[in-house]
Every structure is written in structure tokens, then in C-alpha cells.
Write a protein that holds these residues in place. Structure first.
Motif, mmCIF file in Angstrom:
data_model
loop_
_atom_site.group_PDB
_atom_site.id
_atom_site.type_symbol
_atom_site.label_atom_id
_atom_site.label_comp_id
_atom_site.label_asym_id
_atom_site.label_seq_id
_atom_site.Cartn_x
_atom_site.Cartn_y
_atom_site.Cartn_z
ATOM 1 N N THR A 162 0.838 -1.209 0.000
ATOM 2 C CA THR A 162 0.000 0.000 0.000
ATOM 3 C C THR A 162 0.871 1.257 0.000
ATOM 4 O OG1 THR A 162 -0.286 -0.006 2.416
ATOM 5 C CG2 THR A 162 -1.972 -1.125 1.098
ATOM 6 N N SER A 186 -7.397 8.392 -1.681
ATOM 7 C CA SER A 186 -8.386 7.345 -1.397
ATOM 8 C C SER A 186 -9.177 7.019 -2.655
ATOM 9 C CB SER A 186 -9.330 7.778 -0.272
ATOM 10 O OG SER A 186 -10.200 8.788 -0.718
ATOM 11 N N GLU A 191 -12.612 0.876 -1.957
ATOM 12 C CA GLU A 191 -12.748 0.620 -0.518
ATOM 13 C C GLU A 191 -14.072 -0.066 -0.218
ATOM 14 O OE1 GLU A 191 -12.130 4.560 1.020
ATOM 15 O OE2 GLU A 191 -10.183 4.645 0.022
ATOM 16 N N GLU A 192 -15.137 0.386 -0.863
ATOM 17 C CA GLU A 192 -16.455 -0.221 -0.653
ATOM 18 C C GLU A 192 -16.460 -1.675 -1.122
ATOM 19 O OE1 GLU A 192 -20.896 0.398 -2.436
ATOM 20 O OE2 GLU A 192 -19.803 2.219 -1.860
ATOM 21 N N GLN A 206 -13.874 -3.640 -1.331
ATOM 22 C CA GLN A 206 -13.031 -4.410 -0.421
ATOM 23 C C GLN A 206 -13.780 -4.745 0.873
ATOM 24 O OE1 GLN A 206 -10.792 -5.701 -2.443
ATOM 25 N NE2 GLN A 206 -9.237 -5.481 -0.872
ATOM 26 N N ASN A 245 -11.775 -1.221 7.941
ATOM 27 C CA ASN A 245 -11.907 0.238 7.972
ATOM 28 C C ASN A 245 -10.715 0.874 8.680
ATOM 29 O OD1 ASN A 245 -14.235 0.967 6.501
ATOM 30 N ND2 ASN A 245 -15.533 0.220 8.161
ATOM 31 N N ILE A 303 -7.802 0.634 6.214
ATOM 32 C CA ILE A 303 -7.989 1.602 5.136
ATOM 33 C C ILE A 303 -7.666 3.012 5.614
ATOM 34 C CG2 ILE A 303 -9.739 2.734 3.686
ATOM 35 C CD1 ILE A 303 -11.023 -0.085 3.360
#
Length: 98
Positions: A37, A52, A57-58, A60, A83, A86
């Protein structure tokens, strides 16, 4: 110490040994994940991309919730855990963009 108490102590020690090994796996796995990352963050910074990606993200989070159910792990816990990860990744990416 009775035989049953001795056996319980041995089982407890075995479980704790396994937990210790799994904790080590988690730490090394997180270390590897953050190496990647951070590389992503550097790439984003070099190309002026946002730190971001809410769509990813959603996806994942949905994926991890599904995996958690498959692994018989509380999906809410898995969601909170991802979360947290992230948010750390985004913090690193923002830092790299400064």
C-alpha cells in the motif's frame, strides 16, 4: 495438581502456542500488506492521484464481509478491522502527497 487439571493446563498451553504463531502471521502479513500500500501511495503521489478510492474501498469491505462469513468470523468485526486498515493506508497516502 489432578490429572484433569494437568491436561487442561497442557491444552491451554497448546492453544496459546497456536495463538502466538497466528499473531506472528498477522503481524508479518500486515507488514507485507503495508509495503504494497505504501508503494501504491508513492505511485499515486507521483501521478497526482487521490489518496483514497471510495469505490475500491467499498468493494473491499463487501469482499471482506463475505470472507468473514465464510471463515465463521463476525462480519462486523472484519468490517471494523478493514476500515481501520484503510484509514491508516489513506493517512500514509496523504502523508506521501505532502
Amino acid at each position: 495438581m489432578s490429572d484433569l487439571t494437568q491436561r487442561a493446563a497442557e491444552l491451554l498451553a497448546d492453544h496459546r502456542d497456536s495463538i502466538d504463531r497466528l499473531d506472528a502471521i498477522l503481524v508479518y502479513t500486515l507488514g507485507e500488506r503495508f509495503k504494497h500500500t505504501q508503494a501504491v501511495g508513492r505511485l499515486k503521489a507521483q501521478h497526482d492521484l487521490p489518496p483514497s478510492d471510495p469505490t475500491r474501498e467499498e468493494r473491499q469491505i463487501e469482499r471482506l464481509e463475505w470472507l468473514a462469513k465464510e471463515a465463521d468470523l463476525d462480519p462486523e468485526f472484519a468490517k471494523k478491522f478493514l476500515n481501520f486498515i484503510i484509514s491508516e493506508v489513506i493517512r500514509h497516502h496523504e502523508k506521501l502527497q505532502r
